[in-house]
Design a protein around this motif. Sequence first.
Motif, PDB file in Angstrom:
ATOM      1  N   ALA A 111       0.835  -1.202   0.000  1.00  0.00           N
ATOM      2  CA  ALA A 111       0.000   0.000   0.000  1.00  0.00           C
ATOM      3  C   ALA A 111       0.869   1.250   0.000  1.00  0.00           C
ATOM      4  O   ALA A 111       1.967   1.272   0.569  1.00  0.00           O
ATOM      5  N   GLN A 112       0.355   2.301  -0.621  1.00  0.00           N
ATOM      6  CA  GLN A 112       1.081   3.569  -0.680  1.00  0.00           C
ATOM      7  C   GLN A 112       0.758   4.390   0.563  1.00  0.00           C
ATOM      8  O   GLN A 112       0.148   5.450   0.504  1.00  0.00           O
ATOM      9  N   ASP A 113       1.185   3.876   1.708  1.00  0.00           N
ATOM     10  CA  ASP A 113       1.038   4.578   2.974  1.00  0.00           C
ATOM     11  C   ASP A 113       2.162   4.137   3.901  1.00  0.00           C
ATOM     12  O   ASP A 113       3.023   3.333   3.517  1.00  0.00           O
ATOM     13  N   GLU A 114       2.181   4.640   5.124  1.00  0.00           N
ATOM     14  CA  GLU A 114       3.275   4.334   6.043  1.00  0.00           C
ATOM     15  C   GLU A 114       3.340   2.847   6.377  1.00  0.00           C
ATOM     16  O   GLU A 114       4.414   2.263   6.472  1.00  0.00           O
ATOM     17  N   GLN A 115       2.178   2.226   6.572  1.00  0.00           N
ATOM     18  CA  GLN A 115       2.174   0.802   6.885  1.00  0.00           C
ATOM     19  C   GLN A 115       2.700  -0.020   5.717  1.00  0.00           C
ATOM     20  O   GLN A 115       3.441  -0.983   5.902  1.00  0.00           O
ATOM     21  N   GLY A 116       2.327   0.378   4.508  1.00  0.00           N
ATOM     22  CA  GLY A 116       2.837  -0.325   3.342  1.00  0.00           C
ATOM     23  C   GLY A 116       4.336  -0.197   3.210  1.00  0.00           C
ATOM     24  O   GLY A 116       5.024  -1.158   2.836  1.00  0.00           O
ATOM     25  N   SER A 203       8.127   8.915  -1.209  1.00  0.00           N
ATOM     26  CA  SER A 203       9.361   8.384  -0.636  1.00  0.00           C
ATOM     27  C   SER A 203       9.188   8.120   0.858  1.00  0.00           C
ATOM     28  O   SER A 203       8.292   8.683   1.496  1.00  0.00           O
ATOM     29  N   ALA A 204      10.048   7.273   1.376  1.00  0.00           N
ATOM     30  CA  ALA A 204      10.009   6.942   2.804  1.00  0.00           C
ATOM     31  C   ALA A 204      11.376   6.440   3.246  1.00  0.00           C
ATOM     32  O   ALA A 204      12.147   5.909   2.431  1.00  0.00           O
ATOM     33  N   LYS A 205      11.646   6.609   4.509  1.00  0.00           N
ATOM     34  CA  LYS A 205      12.849   6.031   5.118  1.00  0.00           C
ATOM     35  C   LYS A 205      12.387   5.198   6.299  1.00  0.00           C
ATOM     36  O   LYS A 205      11.769   5.715   7.235  1.00  0.00           O
ATOM     37  N   VAL A 206      12.662   3.904   6.254  1.00  0.00           N
ATOM     38  CA  VAL A 206      12.174   2.978   7.274  1.00  0.00           C
ATOM     39  C   VAL A 206      13.345   2.190   7.847  1.00  0.00           C
ATOM     40  O   VAL A 206      14.173   1.649   7.099  1.00  0.00           O
ATOM     41  N   SER A 207      13.421   2.123   9.167  1.00  0.00           N
ATOM     42  CA  SER A 207      14.436   1.318   9.840  1.00  0.00           C
ATOM     43  C   SER A 207      13.812   0.019  10.322  1.00  0.00           C
ATOM     44  O   SER A 207      12.713   0.029  10.899  1.00  0.00           O
ATOM     45  N   VAL A 208      14.510  -1.076  10.091  1.00  0.00           N
ATOM     46  CA  VAL A 208      14.050  -2.394  10.501  1.00  0.00           C
ATOM     47  C   VAL A 208      15.055  -2.964  11.498  1.00  0.00           C
ATOM     48  O   VAL A 208      16.231  -3.148  11.178  1.00  0.00           O
ATOM     49  N   TRP A 209      14.587  -3.225  12.694  1.00  0.00           N
ATOM     50  CA  TRP A 209      15.424  -3.863  13.720  1.00  0.00           C
ATOM     51  C   TRP A 209      15.266  -5.362  13.558  1.00  0.00           C
ATOM     52  O   TRP A 209      14.147  -5.874  13.520  1.00  0.00           O
ATOM     53  N   GLN A 237      11.373   4.425  -2.456  1.00  0.00           N
ATOM     54  CA  GLN A 237      10.748   5.327  -3.429  1.00  0.00           C
ATOM     55  C   GLN A 237       9.533   4.635  -4.038  1.00  0.00           C
ATOM     56  O   GLN A 237       9.584   3.436  -4.337  1.00  0.00           O
ATOM     57  N   TRP A 238       8.440   5.398  -4.193  1.00  0.00           N
ATOM     58  CA  TRP A 238       7.256   4.831  -4.843  1.00  0.00           C
ATOM     59  C   TRP A 238       7.534   4.791  -6.339  1.00  0.00           C
ATOM     60  O   TRP A 238       7.664   5.816  -6.992  1.00  0.00           O
ATOM     61  N   SER A 239       7.672   3.594  -6.884  1.00  0.00           N
ATOM     62  CA  SER A 239       8.102   3.435  -8.264  1.00  0.00           C
ATOM     63  C   SER A 239       7.270   2.360  -8.951  1.00  0.00           C
ATOM     64  O   SER A 239       7.216   1.220  -8.484  1.00  0.00           O
ATOM     65  N   ASP A 240       6.619   2.724 -10.030  1.00  0.00           N
ATOM     66  CA  ASP A 240       5.838   1.781 -10.836  1.00  0.00           C
ATOM     67  C   ASP A 240       4.814   1.023  -9.990  1.00  0.00           C
ATOM     68  O   ASP A 240       4.666  -0.191 -10.097  1.00  0.00           O
ATOM     69  N   GLY A 241       4.145   1.748  -9.102  1.00  0.00           N
ATOM     70  CA  GLY A 241       3.061   1.169  -8.321  1.00  0.00           C
ATOM     71  C   GLY A 241       3.473   0.362  -7.112  1.00  0.00           C
ATOM     72  O   GLY A 241       2.666  -0.412  -6.574  1.00  0.00           O
ATOM     73  N   ASP A 242       4.717   0.523  -6.636  1.00  0.00           N
ATOM     74  CA  ASP A 242       5.153  -0.224  -5.453  1.00  0.00           C
ATOM     75  C   ASP A 242       6.331   0.496  -4.810  1.00  0.00           C
ATOM     76  O   ASP A 242       6.957   1.378  -5.418  1.00  0.00           O
ATOM     77  N   TRP A 243       6.623   0.110  -3.561  1.00  0.00           N
ATOM     78  CA  TRP A 243       7.804   0.652  -2.880  1.00  0.00           C
ATOM     79  C   TRP A 243       9.049  -0.100  -3.336  1.00  0.00           C
ATOM     80  O   TRP A 243       9.052  -1.326  -3.379  1.00  0.00           O
ATOM     81  N   LYS A 244      10.109   0.651  -3.670  1.00  0.00           N
ATOM     82  CA  LYS A 244      11.382   0.073  -4.071  1.00  0.00           C
ATOM     83  C   LYS A 244      12.514   0.768  -3.313  1.00  0.00           C
ATOM     84  O   LYS A 244      12.402   1.926  -2.928  1.00  0.00           O
ATOM     85  N   VAL A 245      13.604   0.053  -3.116  1.00  0.00           N
ATOM     86  CA  VAL A 245      14.736   0.583  -2.361  1.00  0.00           C
ATOM     87  C   VAL A 245      15.648   1.385  -3.284  1.00  0.00           C
ATOM     88  O   VAL A 245      15.987   0.935  -4.386  1.00  0.00           O
ATOM     89  N   THR A 246      16.054   2.572  -2.820  1.00  0.00           N
ATOM     90  CA  THR A 246      17.029   3.364  -3.563  1.00  0.00           C
ATOM     91  C   THR A 246      18.419   3.244  -2.954  1.00  0.00           C
ATOM     92  O   THR A 246      19.422   3.258  -3.657  1.00  0.00           O
ATOM     93  N   LYS A 247      18.472   3.112  -1.640  1.00  0.00           N
ATOM     94  CA  LYS A 247      19.738   2.867  -0.953  1.00  0.00           C
ATOM     95  C   LYS A 247      19.440   2.326   0.432  1.00  0.00           C
ATOM     96  O   LYS A 247      18.302   2.437   0.928  1.00  0.00           O
ATOM     97  N   ASP A 248      20.468   1.744   1.075  1.00  0.00           N
ATOM     98  CA  ASP A 248      20.263   1.167   2.408  1.00  0.00           C
ATOM     99  C   ASP A 248      21.563   1.174   3.184  1.00  0.00           C
ATOM    100  O   ASP A 248      22.651   1.123   2.611  1.00  0.00           O
ATOM    101  N   THR A 249      21.456   1.233   4.491  1.00  0.00           N
ATOM    102  CA  THR A 249      22.605   1.197   5.388  1.00  0.00           C
ATOM    103  C   THR A 249      22.270   0.320   6.582  1.00  0.00           C
ATOM    104  O   THR A 249      21.096   0.100   6.892  1.00  0.00           O
TER     105      THR A 249
END
Length: 283
Positions: A111-116, A203-209, A237-249
């Motif tokens: 989904a194109q929201d924070e939960q998605g 766009s979004a930045k999400v941290s996963v523990w 980044q919202w790209s072509d109808g889905d969330w995709k990663v642009t970079k990660d650390t």
Amino acid sequence: MSLGDEHGARGEDGGYGGTGQTRTRLPDSDGDVYGGVRRGGRSSSRSLVTVVGVVVLLIAAIAFANRGGGDSGSDDSGGDGGGKTAGTAPTAASGEQPVQTKSGGIPSGFAQDEQGAQSAAANYAVALGSTGMFRSDRRHEIVATVYTPAAADKLQGPMDQAYSASFLDELGLDAEGNAPKGSTFVSRTVPLGSDVQQYSDSSAKVSVWYMGLIGMSGPNSTDPVQSSWKTWTLDLQWSDGDWKVTKDTQKDGPAPVPGDDQAASSDEISKAIEEYGGFTYAR
């Protein structure tokens, strides 16, 4: 995926966080390469901690039972809003169903929201921390699915160099990423929670523990499966109808205090890996 932060850094910190942060009880020596040492019984101080913990839980249970009869669906954030509680935790369950579609074997159609965005980040962390990353064909598929096209194009070459034959050999794998006959190679990412640091519709930045597992389980293994704790931050980044990663650390921790659990034998680890599959994560 930053290999220097992950599998490629095993020579410096032991893979998922290093052995220096792990304290386990090992099984009795019975020919298993994981065995040979056994910890003594728990100390009196640890018993005291256990008793105190039980008392705290009992007090909490009594307080819960005796609290006022408010609406069970009300906000649990509390008086001044100065801290997070179970009701306001960033990964509190929402009741949303997991996505039903997959692309390249990886959940998609978020989904194109924070939960998605959080669900995408957690699922992508699972894919990027899987054994598939050690096989070139599967790695190319994962990277092409998880990252934006521009990011994937930049990463494929460096990743192929990082997952070299010599690196795979250090892990006990052959040049194709296969484990020796009778052994099981383990690489698994287990997300424990996620946090949205930035969000917009594009766009979004999400941290996963997460807790990570990596190593070789088998009768001749010299690299037993170990666990560690890390935080993986993904820029989406919202790209072509889905969330995709642009970079990660990635960064180490936060790691809890290790318990006194007795380490399993290689056979038990192999059986558990075969029997217990992964999850599709959703909020």
